[in-house]
Design a protein around this motif. Structure first.
Motif, PDB file in Angstrom:
ATOM      1  N   THR A 108      -8.845  50.830  63.701  1.00  0.00           N
ATOM      2  CA  THR A 108      -8.512  49.405  63.758  1.00  0.00           C
ATOM      3  C   THR A 108      -7.007  49.206  63.869  1.00  0.00           C
ATOM      4  N   PHE A 109      -6.251  49.986  63.094  1.00  0.00           N
ATOM      5  CA  PHE A 109      -4.791  49.903  63.165  1.00  0.00           C
ATOM      6  C   PHE A 109      -4.302  50.287  64.559  1.00  0.00           C
ATOM      7  N   ASP A 110      -4.795  51.396  65.074  1.00  0.00           N
ATOM      8  CA  ASP A 110      -4.344  51.867  66.388  1.00  0.00           C
ATOM      9  C   ASP A 110      -4.718  50.902  67.499  1.00  0.00           C
ATOM     10  N   PHE A 111      -5.899  50.319  67.411  1.00  0.00           N
ATOM     11  CA  PHE A 111      -6.324  49.396  68.460  1.00  0.00           C
ATOM     12  C   PHE A 111      -5.385  48.202  68.527  1.00  0.00           C
ATOM     13  N   ASP A 112      -5.077  47.612  67.381  1.00  0.00           N
ATOM     14  CA  ASP A 112      -4.194  46.452  67.370  1.00  0.00           C
ATOM     15  C   ASP A 112      -2.795  46.825  67.859  1.00  0.00           C
ATOM     16  N   GLN A 113      -2.303  47.982  67.446  1.00  0.00           N
ATOM     17  CA  GLN A 113      -0.974  48.417  67.873  1.00  0.00           C
ATOM     18  C   GLN A 113      -0.918  48.643  69.383  1.00  0.00           C
ATOM     19  N   ASN A 114      -1.981  49.193  69.934  1.00  0.00           N
ATOM     20  CA  ASN A 114      -2.007  49.530  71.364  1.00  0.00           C
ATOM     21  C   ASN A 114      -2.429  48.372  72.254  1.00  0.00           C
ATOM     22  N   LEU A 176      -9.854  44.694  56.239  1.00  0.00           N
ATOM     23  CA  LEU A 176      -9.233  45.701  57.104  1.00  0.00           C
ATOM     24  C   LEU A 176      -8.597  45.051  58.323  1.00  0.00           C
ATOM     25  N   SER A 177      -9.283  44.098  58.943  1.00  0.00           N
ATOM     26  CA  SER A 177      -8.740  43.418  60.115  1.00  0.00           C
ATOM     27  C   SER A 177      -7.442  42.695  59.765  1.00  0.00           C
ATOM     28  N   ALA A 178      -7.406  42.051  58.604  1.00  0.00           N
ATOM     29  CA  ALA A 178      -6.216  41.305  58.194  1.00  0.00           C
ATOM     30  C   ALA A 178      -5.021  42.241  58.027  1.00  0.00           C
ATOM     31  N   LEU A 179      -5.234  43.365  57.387  1.00  0.00           N
ATOM     32  CA  LEU A 179      -4.150  44.316  57.156  1.00  0.00           C
ATOM     33  C   LEU A 179      -3.589  44.853  58.479  1.00  0.00           C
ATOM     34  N   CYS A 180      -4.467  45.207  59.388  1.00  0.00           N
ATOM     35  CA  CYS A 180      -4.028  45.795  60.661  1.00  0.00           C
ATOM     36  C   CYS A 180      -3.427  44.738  61.582  1.00  0.00           C
ATOM     37  N   PHE A 181      -4.020  43.572  61.587  1.00  0.00           N
ATOM     38  CA  PHE A 181      -3.573  42.475  62.445  1.00  0.00           C
ATOM     39  C   PHE A 181      -2.156  42.047  62.094  1.00  0.00           C
ATOM     40  N   PHE A 182      -1.872  41.949  60.792  1.00  0.00           N
ATOM     41  CA  PHE A 182      -0.566  41.512  60.317  1.00  0.00           C
ATOM     42  C   PHE A 182       0.544  42.408  60.848  1.00  0.00           C
ATOM     43  N   ALA A 212      -5.231  52.994  55.362  1.00  0.00           N
ATOM     44  CA  ALA A 212      -6.407  53.843  55.142  1.00  0.00           C
ATOM     45  C   ALA A 212      -6.572  54.156  53.652  1.00  0.00           C
ATOM     46  N   ASP A 213      -5.460  54.434  52.953  1.00  0.00           N
ATOM     47  CA  ASP A 213      -5.524  54.708  51.515  1.00  0.00           C
ATOM     48  C   ASP A 213      -5.970  53.471  50.742  1.00  0.00           C
ATOM     49  N   LEU A 214      -5.420  52.312  51.105  1.00  0.00           N
ATOM     50  CA  LEU A 214      -5.779  51.066  50.420  1.00  0.00           C
ATOM     51  C   LEU A 214      -7.275  50.779  50.532  1.00  0.00           C
ATOM     52  N   ILE A 215      -7.789  50.905  51.734  1.00  0.00           N
ATOM     53  CA  ILE A 215      -9.211  50.605  51.952  1.00  0.00           C
ATOM     54  C   ILE A 215     -10.097  51.605  51.212  1.00  0.00           C
ATOM     55  N   TRP A 216      -9.737  52.880  51.267  1.00  0.00           N
ATOM     56  CA  TRP A 216     -10.563  53.869  50.571  1.00  0.00           C
ATOM     57  C   TRP A 216     -10.512  53.652  49.063  1.00  0.00           C
ATOM     58  N   ARG A 217      -9.323  53.373  48.502  1.00  0.00           N
ATOM     59  CA  ARG A 217      -9.213  53.147  47.061  1.00  0.00           C
ATOM     60  C   ARG A 217     -10.012  51.897  46.655  1.00  0.00           C
ATOM     61  N   TYR A 218     -10.114  50.945  47.570  1.00  0.00           N
ATOM     62  CA  TYR A 218     -10.867  49.719  47.286  1.00  0.00           C
ATOM     63  C   TYR A 218     -12.366  49.988  47.189  1.00  0.00           C
TER      64      TYR A 218
END
Length: 222
Positions: A108-114, A176-182, A212-218
């Motif tokens: 998700t992070f890579d998609f938004d960045q690219n 997850l979308s919010a974190l990556c989108f921001f 990735a760490d934040l989401i897994w810890r959640y």
């Protein structure tokens, strides 16, 4: 004797070739329209400009899409289709729960960045209160596969004792979308205010790992 009728070039092409030409033209219109909409917003985007850049007549745009509104809906559908198809290829069902969650976060992070044009398009549609995406049954239907994948990963993790129960897959996807989108949408305002690098490859790699760490810890079971 009547003069021989001039045969149009299109008549001499095989039907399959003509179909490919139509599909290619339609895709070219969508690609250029994406640029025009994301550069100027919906209201200021100009179909005359889109036609000129595509080397076609405006009439042909409306032949394929009927109106500027329908063209924008088609651009949204194409943008979301690109993302949803890539999500389907992640193979989350074949991964251990932690690996699946981290893979989804990284993707998700890579998609938004690219795809910053995708981020801008979504921002524009939100400014329009989602009136176009609300008209698209395709956009709604395309969300089901990724939500179903997340639901299965969560359920499997609960059974294996590594993910806590009660997590809503839509809520998780939204977080997850919010974190990556921001990281894309707010980069240009966040960086100067906080004097914080969000643009270098090192900064992106650090943020990618952090999400990735934040989401897994959640989701994990303590």
């Amino acid at each position: 004797m009547e003069p021989a009728r001039k045969i149009d070039e299109a008549e001499t092409k095989p039907k399959r070739s003509r179909k490919r030409d139509r599909e290619k033209t339609r895709q070219e219109i969508l690609d250029i329209a994406l640029e025009e909409f994301t550069e100027n917003g919906f209201a200021a985007a100009n179909t005359d400009v889109i036609a000129a850049r595509a080397g076609i007549t405006k009439r042909l745009i409306f032949y394929y899409f009927n109106s500027k509104e329908e063209l924008f809906v088609a651009v949204l559908d194409a943008a979301y289709t690109k993302m949803r198809r890539a999500e389907e290829d992640l193979g989350l069902d074949g991964l251990l729960p932690e690996a699946a969650i981290r893979t989804l976060a990284a993707f998700t992070f890579d998609f938004d960045q690219n795809n910053p044009a995708f981020v801008r398009l979504v921002l524009i549609e939100n400014l329009l209160h989602g009136r176009h995406v609300a008209r698209s049954s395709k956009a709604r239907a395309m969300t089901r596969p990724i939500i179903d994948q997340i639901r299965r990963v969560l359920a499997r993790g609960v059974v294996e004792g590594v993910i806590r129960p009660g997590i809503d897959p839509v809520e998780l996807h939204m977080t997850l979308s919010a974190l990556c989108f921001f990281s894309v949408s707010n980069r240009h305002t966040f960086e100067p205010q906080f004097s914080y690098d969000m643009s270098s490859s090192e900064a992106k790699a650090r943020r990618r790992a952090e999400i990735a760490d934040l989401i897994w810890r959640y989701v994990r079971k303590e």
